[in-house]
Design a protein around this motif. Structure first.
Motif, mmCIF file in Angstrom:
data_model
loop_
_atom_site.group_PDB
_atom_site.id
_atom_site.type_symbol
_atom_site.label_atom_id
_atom_site.label_comp_id
_atom_site.label_asym_id
_atom_site.label_seq_id
_atom_site.Cartn_x
_atom_site.Cartn_y
_atom_site.Cartn_z
ATOM 1 N N ILE A 79 0.854 -1.186 0.000
ATOM 2 C CA ILE A 79 0.000 0.000 0.000
ATOM 3 C C ILE A 79 0.885 1.230 0.000
ATOM 4 O O ILE A 79 1.933 1.246 0.651
ATOM 5 C CB ILE A 79 -0.975 -0.024 1.212
ATOM 6 C CG1 ILE A 79 -1.958 1.143 1.143
ATOM 7 C CG2 ILE A 79 -0.209 -0.057 2.518
ATOM 8 C CD1 ILE A 79 -3.111 1.003 2.140
ATOM 9 N N ARG A 80 0.467 2.228 -0.743
ATOM 10 C CA ARG A 80 1.224 3.480 -0.793
ATOM 11 C C ARG A 80 0.961 4.285 0.467
ATOM 12 O O ARG A 80 -0.093 4.190 1.078
ATOM 13 C CB ARG A 80 0.868 4.272 -2.040
ATOM 14 C CG ARG A 80 1.378 3.544 -3.293
ATOM 15 C CD ARG A 80 1.151 4.307 -4.529
ATOM 16 N NE ARG A 80 1.897 5.575 -4.466
ATOM 17 C CZ ARG A 80 2.114 6.326 -5.515
ATOM 18 N NH1 ARG A 80 1.666 5.969 -6.695
ATOM 19 N NH2 ARG A 80 2.774 7.464 -5.403
ATOM 20 N N TYR A 81 1.931 5.093 0.811
ATOM 21 C CA TYR A 81 1.854 5.906 2.019
ATOM 22 C C TYR A 81 0.596 6.780 2.019
ATOM 23 O O TYR A 81 -0.149 6.826 2.993
ATOM 24 C CB TYR A 81 3.111 6.781 2.133
ATOM 25 C CG TYR A 81 3.120 7.674 3.335
ATOM 26 C CD1 TYR A 81 3.674 7.252 4.529
ATOM 27 C CD2 TYR A 81 2.561 8.951 3.285
ATOM 28 C CE1 TYR A 81 3.672 8.074 5.648
ATOM 29 C CE2 TYR A 81 2.560 9.777 4.391
ATOM 30 C CZ TYR A 81 3.112 9.334 5.567
ATOM 31 O OH TYR A 81 3.092 10.146 6.668
ATOM 32 N N GLY A 82 0.353 7.472 0.915
ATOM 33 C CA GLY A 82 -0.794 8.375 0.834
ATOM 34 C C GLY A 82 -2.114 7.649 1.000
ATOM 35 O O GLY A 82 -3.039 8.149 1.650
ATOM 36 N N ILE A 105 10.808 1.805 -2.494
ATOM 37 C CA ILE A 105 10.787 3.108 -3.164
ATOM 38 C C ILE A 105 10.982 2.892 -4.650
ATOM 39 O O ILE A 105 11.964 2.288 -5.082
ATOM 40 C CB ILE A 105 11.894 4.034 -2.615
ATOM 41 C CG1 ILE A 105 11.718 4.223 -1.107
ATOM 42 C CG2 ILE A 105 11.878 5.371 -3.342
ATOM 43 C CD1 ILE A 105 12.873 4.962 -0.446
ATOM 44 N N THR A 106 10.024 3.387 -5.437
ATOM 45 C CA THR A 106 10.137 3.350 -6.886
ATOM 46 C C THR A 106 10.713 4.690 -7.328
ATOM 47 O O THR A 106 10.153 5.737 -7.003
ATOM 48 C CB THR A 106 8.754 3.128 -7.536
ATOM 49 O OG1 THR A 106 8.189 1.926 -7.005
ATOM 50 C CG2 THR A 106 8.869 3.019 -9.045
ATOM 51 N N PRO A 107 11.844 4.658 -8.047
ATOM 52 C CA PRO A 107 12.511 5.918 -8.420
ATOM 53 C C PRO A 107 11.784 6.667 -9.537
ATOM 54 O O PRO A 107 12.175 6.627 -10.693
ATOM 55 C CB PRO A 107 13.903 5.461 -8.852
ATOM 56 C CG PRO A 107 13.714 4.053 -9.301
ATOM 57 C CD PRO A 107 12.573 3.494 -8.495
ATOM 58 N N THR A 108 10.687 7.296 -9.168
ATOM 59 C CA THR A 108 9.944 8.148 -10.097
ATOM 60 C C THR A 108 10.003 9.576 -9.557
ATOM 61 O O THR A 108 10.560 9.811 -8.491
ATOM 62 C CB THR A 108 8.472 7.684 -10.197
ATOM 63 O OG1 THR A 108 7.894 7.724 -8.890
ATOM 64 C CG2 THR A 108 8.366 6.285 -10.785
ATOM 65 N N VAL A 109 9.426 10.503 -10.279
ATOM 66 C CA VAL A 109 9.378 11.886 -9.801
ATOM 67 C C VAL A 109 7.920 12.253 -9.587
ATOM 68 O O VAL A 109 7.172 12.325 -10.554
ATOM 69 C CB VAL A 109 10.044 12.850 -10.812
ATOM 70 C CG1 VAL A 109 9.952 14.279 -10.310
ATOM 71 C CG2 VAL A 109 11.488 12.455 -11.050
#
Length: 135
Positions: A43-46, A77-81
């Protein structure tokens, strides 16, 4: 006659009791909710922040970091912006799901009894306090 050479010591010391050490991990009210948020996978943090009603971002961050330190949660962590951060239970964390599910079920079934007992206790003790005040 019982031998006192090797008396059995109770396992109730805060420092020695394995159960009390486990409670250090799960006893915070937010910890259980964070673990429940991950029971179906990553699950994503948000998203976690949205579904756990009442938790602040600071408390969510502190809780997931503590669980990560304890080996119960892993962060990916997925390295996106901007970077996408997901949390999931580790295999160790997954072993908590069954006992915590049983506690949740116990609460669903029995918490109304706890509330009734509290009300009865408060009524009884209020009467006792009033009687003492009159004396």
């Amino acid at each position: 006659m019982k031998s006192s050479a090797n008396p059995k010591q109770p396992d109730i010391s805060v420092a020695e009791c394995g159960y009390s050490r486990v409670l250090e991990i799960i006893s915070n009210k937010w910890t259980a909710l964070v673990i429940y948020a991950m029971e179906n996978g990553s699950i994503r943090y948000g998203e976690m922040n949205r579904i756990i009603v009442g938790i602040s971002k600071k408390m969510l961050t502190q809780t997931v970091r503590k669980l990560e330190r304890d080996g119960v949660v892993q962060r990916h962590i997925t390295p996106t912006v901007p970077p996408a951060v997901e949390y999931s239970l580790t295999p160790l964390g997954e072993t908590l799901l069954q006992p915590m599910s049983e506690l949740r079920q116990w609460g669903r079934i029995h918490f109304s009894h706890v509330e009734t007992a509290r009300e009865n206790y408060d009524k009884t003790n209020k009467k006792d306090a009033q009687s003492k005040e009159r004396s």
